[in-house]
Design a protein around this motif. Structure first.
Motif, PDB file in Angstrom:
ATOM      1  N   GLY A  55       0.990  -0.950   0.234  1.00  0.00           N
ATOM      2  CA  GLY A  55       0.094  -0.139   0.269  1.00  0.00           C
ATOM      3  C   GLY A  55       1.117   1.195   0.310  1.00  0.00           C
ATOM      4  N   GLN A  56       1.431   0.633  -0.269  1.00  0.00           N
ATOM      5  CA  GLN A  56       3.129   2.119  -0.339  1.00  0.00           C
ATOM      6  C   GLN A  56       3.329   2.751  -1.521  1.00  0.00           C
ATOM      7  OE1 GLN A  56       6.003   2.502   3.509  1.00  0.00           O
ATOM      8  NE2 GLN A  56       4.758   1.129   4.004  1.00  0.00           N
ATOM      9  N   GLN A  57       3.319   3.998  -1.510  1.00  0.00           N
ATOM     10  CA  GLN A  57       4.613   4.528  -2.599  1.00  0.00           C
ATOM     11  C   GLN A  57       6.109   3.669  -2.898  1.00  0.00           C
ATOM     12  OE1 GLN A  57       3.352   5.615  -5.690  1.00  0.00           O
ATOM     13  NE2 GLN A  57       5.270   4.648  -6.453  1.00  0.00           N
ATOM     14  N   PHE A  58       6.222   3.000  -4.249  1.00  0.00           N
ATOM     15  CA  PHE A  58       7.206   2.125  -3.959  1.00  0.00           C
ATOM     16  C   PHE A  58       8.328   2.995  -5.165  1.00  0.00           C
ATOM     17  CE2 PHE A  58      11.351  -1.785  -4.900  1.00  0.00           C
ATOM     18  CZ  PHE A  58      11.409  -0.732  -3.548  1.00  0.00           C
ATOM     19  N   THR A  59       7.788   2.806  -6.225  1.00  0.00           N
ATOM     20  CA  THR A  59       9.061   3.590  -7.678  1.00  0.00           C
ATOM     21  C   THR A  59       7.599   3.887  -8.388  1.00  0.00           C
ATOM     22  OG1 THR A  59      11.223   3.127  -8.970  1.00  0.00           O
ATOM     23  CG2 THR A  59       9.523   1.542  -7.883  1.00  0.00           C
ATOM     24  N   LYS A  60       8.348   4.250  -9.468  1.00  0.00           N
ATOM     25  CA  LYS A  60       7.528   4.119 -10.852  1.00  0.00           C
ATOM     26  C   LYS A  60       8.401   3.952 -11.971  1.00  0.00           C
ATOM     27  CE  LYS A  60       5.289   8.636  -9.691  1.00  0.00           C
ATOM     28  NZ  LYS A  60       3.520   7.951  -9.897  1.00  0.00           N
ATOM     29  N   ALA A  61       7.714   3.031 -13.337  1.00  0.00           N
ATOM     30  CA  ALA A  61       9.086   2.273 -13.951  1.00  0.00           C
ATOM     31  C   ALA A  61       7.925   3.171 -15.439  1.00  0.00           C
ATOM     32  CB  ALA A  61       9.074   0.977 -14.225  1.00  0.00           C
ATOM     33  N   LYS A  62       8.872   3.286 -16.230  1.00  0.00           N
ATOM     34  CA  LYS A  62       8.513   4.019 -17.708  1.00  0.00           C
ATOM     35  C   LYS A  62       8.669   3.118 -18.301  1.00  0.00           C
ATOM     36  CE  LYS A  62       7.669   8.752 -19.956  1.00  0.00           C
ATOM     37  NZ  LYS A  62       8.353  10.078 -19.844  1.00  0.00           N
ATOM     38  N   THR A  63       8.327   2.881 -19.890  1.00  0.00           N
ATOM     39  CA  THR A  63       9.012   2.070 -21.087  1.00  0.00           C
ATOM     40  C   THR A  63       8.345   2.271 -22.188  1.00  0.00           C
ATOM     41  OG1 THR A  63       9.748   0.479 -21.882  1.00  0.00           O
ATOM     42  CG2 THR A  63       7.461   0.338 -20.688  1.00  0.00           C
ATOM     43  N   LYS A  64       8.112   2.727 -23.644  1.00  0.00           N
ATOM     44  CA  LYS A  64       7.689   2.801 -24.580  1.00  0.00           C
ATOM     45  C   LYS A  64       6.890   1.294 -24.922  1.00  0.00           C
ATOM     46  CE  LYS A  64       8.944   6.035 -28.012  1.00  0.00           C
ATOM     47  NZ  LYS A  64       7.923   6.977 -27.576  1.00  0.00           N
ATOM     48  N   ILE A  65       6.008   2.036 -25.528  1.00  0.00           N
ATOM     49  CA  ILE A  65       4.741   0.984 -26.193  1.00  0.00           C
ATOM     50  C   ILE A  65       5.126   1.888 -27.982  1.00  0.00           C
ATOM     51  CG2 ILE A  65       3.001   0.140 -26.907  1.00  0.00           C
ATOM     52  CD1 ILE A  65       1.346   0.548 -24.398  1.00  0.00           C
ATOM     53  N   PRO A  66       5.503   0.426 -28.915  1.00  0.00           N
ATOM     54  CA  PRO A  66       6.437   0.706 -29.905  1.00  0.00           C
ATOM     55  C   PRO A  66       5.052   0.966 -30.981  1.00  0.00           C
ATOM     56  CG  PRO A  66       6.390  -1.472 -29.952  1.00  0.00           C
ATOM     57  CD  PRO A  66       6.404  -1.055 -28.288  1.00  0.00           C
ATOM     58  N   THR A  67       5.058   1.635 -32.109  1.00  0.00           N
ATOM     59  CA  THR A  67       3.750   1.447 -33.414  1.00  0.00           C
ATOM     60  C   THR A  67       3.630   0.260 -33.438  1.00  0.00           C
ATOM     61  OG1 THR A  67       5.014   3.433 -34.160  1.00  0.00           O
ATOM     62  CG2 THR A  67       3.470   2.334 -35.646  1.00  0.00           C
ATOM     63  N   VAL A  68       1.868  -0.109 -33.585  1.00  0.00           N
ATOM     64  CA  VAL A  68       1.394  -1.436 -33.511  1.00  0.00           C
ATOM     65  C   VAL A  68       1.362  -1.833 -34.817  1.00  0.00           C
ATOM     66  CG1 VAL A  68      -0.208  -3.005 -32.857  1.00  0.00           C
ATOM     67  CG2 VAL A  68       1.071  -1.161 -31.159  1.00  0.00           C
ATOM     68  N   ASN A  69       1.164  -2.104 -35.857  1.00  0.00           N
ATOM     69  CA  ASN A  69       0.705  -2.248 -36.831  1.00  0.00           C
ATOM     70  C   ASN A  69      -0.275  -2.312 -37.030  1.00  0.00           C
ATOM     71  OD1 ASN A  69       3.437  -1.505 -38.290  1.00  0.00           O
ATOM     72  ND2 ASN A  69       4.150  -3.211 -38.339  1.00  0.00           N
ATOM     73  N   GLY A  70      -0.785  -2.417 -38.655  1.00  0.00           N
ATOM     74  CA  GLY A  70      -2.321  -2.776 -38.606  1.00  0.00           C
ATOM     75  C   GLY A  70      -2.742  -4.076 -38.709  1.00  0.00           C
ATOM     76  N   ASN A  71      -3.255  -4.593 -38.093  1.00  0.00           N
ATOM     77  CA  ASN A  71      -4.350  -5.992 -38.186  1.00  0.00           C
ATOM     78  C   ASN A  71      -3.468  -7.143 -37.044  1.00  0.00           C
ATOM     79  OD1 ASN A  71      -6.982  -5.932 -39.369  1.00  0.00           O
ATOM     80  ND2 ASN A  71      -5.363  -4.852 -41.319  1.00  0.00           N
ATOM     81  N   SER A  72      -3.125  -6.322 -35.789  1.00  0.00           N
ATOM     82  CA  SER A  72      -1.840  -6.929 -35.613  1.00  0.00           C
ATOM     83  C   SER A  72      -2.168  -6.693 -33.994  1.00  0.00           C
ATOM     84  CB  SER A  72      -0.497  -6.983 -35.525  1.00  0.00           C
ATOM     85  OG  SER A  72       0.199  -5.064 -35.234  1.00  0.00           O
ATOM     86  N   THR A  73      -1.180  -7.585 -32.656  1.00  0.00           N
ATOM     87  CA  THR A  73      -1.313  -7.549 -31.556  1.00  0.00           C
ATOM     88  C   THR A  73       0.106  -7.607 -31.021  1.00  0.00           C
ATOM     89  OG1 THR A  73      -3.157  -8.700 -31.053  1.00  0.00           O
ATOM     90  CG2 THR A  73      -1.703  -8.716 -29.413  1.00  0.00           C
ATOM     91  N   LYS A  74       0.500  -6.450 -30.471  1.00  0.00           N
ATOM     92  CA  LYS A  74       1.655  -6.142 -29.836  1.00  0.00           C
ATOM     93  C   LYS A  74       2.250  -6.602 -28.299  1.00  0.00           C
ATOM     94  CE  LYS A  74       4.799  -3.887 -31.950  1.00  0.00           C
ATOM     95  NZ  LYS A  74       6.039  -4.038 -32.422  1.00  0.00           N
TER      96      LYS A  74
END
Length: 341
Positions: free
Chosen positions: A90-109
């Motif tokens: 229940g306590q704030q520990f840390t944060k993380a950040k990453t990038k979701i790349p471009t997701v092409n049409g008709n696909s799952t990334k």
């Protein structure tokens, strides 16, 4: 808890409008009818699938966050950021950040994220919950998929938001590893003679071993220099590798393999013949050997002194049965010095 938001404001309106009226009539489209027309279409989505323990080692515990973005439309979804907020107990520990790349049409990334928690940072939390065998880790955040500027006036928003939240229990661990009861077993004369094949070579091997393992702690030098390079004789060793958890969770180990170096030279490898899991301590009984003919001067110096700088590394499978972690990779790499009789 995963929430999915329709992306019709982003592209569905345009697609459906083109189908119904043609591009030239786009400004005359009844937006209500367009929305009704695309209600049955698949929608792009962001899903946080699971949070799992990827690895435990001697300094940190690693979590893997598995998520994915599904894009059923024929054009690419733009890249965006994934920001994760981590709370422990229940306590704030840390944060993380990453990038979701471009997701092409008709696909799952797939979008995997690795989170690392150092034991030095967790120690303060352990003190606040003494005796607790697990910690509740909560992973939460919001993914915002940006809408291209030319569609924002139609969508009425600059982005579409996908909140997410997931919990995972991790064991309270502060693992350590040590070597105990190390001994080198001198082969009996009949074994030496059988391996040597000739009395002359057996005599050289016996002299070398007497010096190497004798009470005077004098190094015999390398086996090659002693004329033993052709000798096919293995010298047995016995010892225990002890894994201790200085925190409160019980760990059980299996599928253990290791490499031991002395004075930066490879000495022993192997697996335990027996593993005894005893609460916060696991005792691994090892019986292995080294070929006498390959003993270097550095190894001979260490063995004759009964003391050496060492490095013990390897891997095992571990689990915390009380919280149902399932099999987890445990890696260890410890350096130090130890001595034996």
């Amino acid at each position: 808890m995963i929430q999915k938001t329709s992306l019709y404001a982003y592209i569905g309106i345009t697609l459906a409008a083109n189908l119904l009226f043609g591009c030239a009539q786009l400004q005359k489209v009844d937006l209500k009818k367009v929305k009704e027309k695309i209600e049955d279409l698949d929608k792009p989505s962001f899903v946080l699938e699971k949070v799992s323990i990827a690895e435990i080692n001697l300094s940190e515990i690693k979590l893997r966050v598995d998520s994915k973005v599904k894009n059923p439309y024929p054009i690419a979804l733009p890249a965006t950021n994934l920001e994760i907020n981590i709370l422990i107990e229940g306590q704030q520990f840390t944060k993380a950040k990453t990038k979701i790349p471009t997701v092409n049409g008709n696909s799952t990334k797939p979008v995997p994220v690795d989170l690392t928690f150092a034991y030095d940072d967790l120690a303060a939390l352990y003190k606040k919950v003494p005796g607790k065998i697990d910690l509740v880790v909560k992973v939460q955040g919001v993914v915002s998929l940006p809408i291209p500027e030319k569609y924002r006036s139609i969508a009425g928003a600059a982005s579409l938001d996908f909140p997410f939240e997931e919990e995972r229990k991790i064991p309270a661990v502060l693992p350590d590893i040590e070597i105990r009861n190390f001994k080198i077993i001198k082969p009996d004369p009949s074994t030496i003679l059988s391996s040597a094949g000739t009395e002359d070579l057996a005599k050289k091997a016996t002299t070398f071993l007497d010096t190497l393992l004798g009470p005077q702690k004098k190094s015999p030098g390398s086996a090659v220099a002693a004329g033993l390079s052709a000798l096919d004789l293995k010298v047995d060793t016995e010892f225990q590798i002890v894994l201790k958890n200085r925190a409160t969770s019980r760990l059980q180990f299996s599928e253990f393999e290791f490499e031991l170096t002395l004075e930066k030279e490879k000495f022993l490898t192997g697996q335990p013949v027996r593993i005894e899991n005893q609460g916060q301590e696991s005792i691994l009984s090892v019986r292995t050997s080294f070929p006498l003919g390959t003993v270097t001067q550095g190894i001979a110096n260490a063995v004759s002194k009964r003391s050496a700088a060492f490095r013990l590394s390897g891997k095992a499978t571990t689990e915390a049965p009380e919280i149902g972690t399932g099999p987890v990779l445990f890696k260890f790499d410890k350096s130090g010095s130890f001595s034996w009789n």
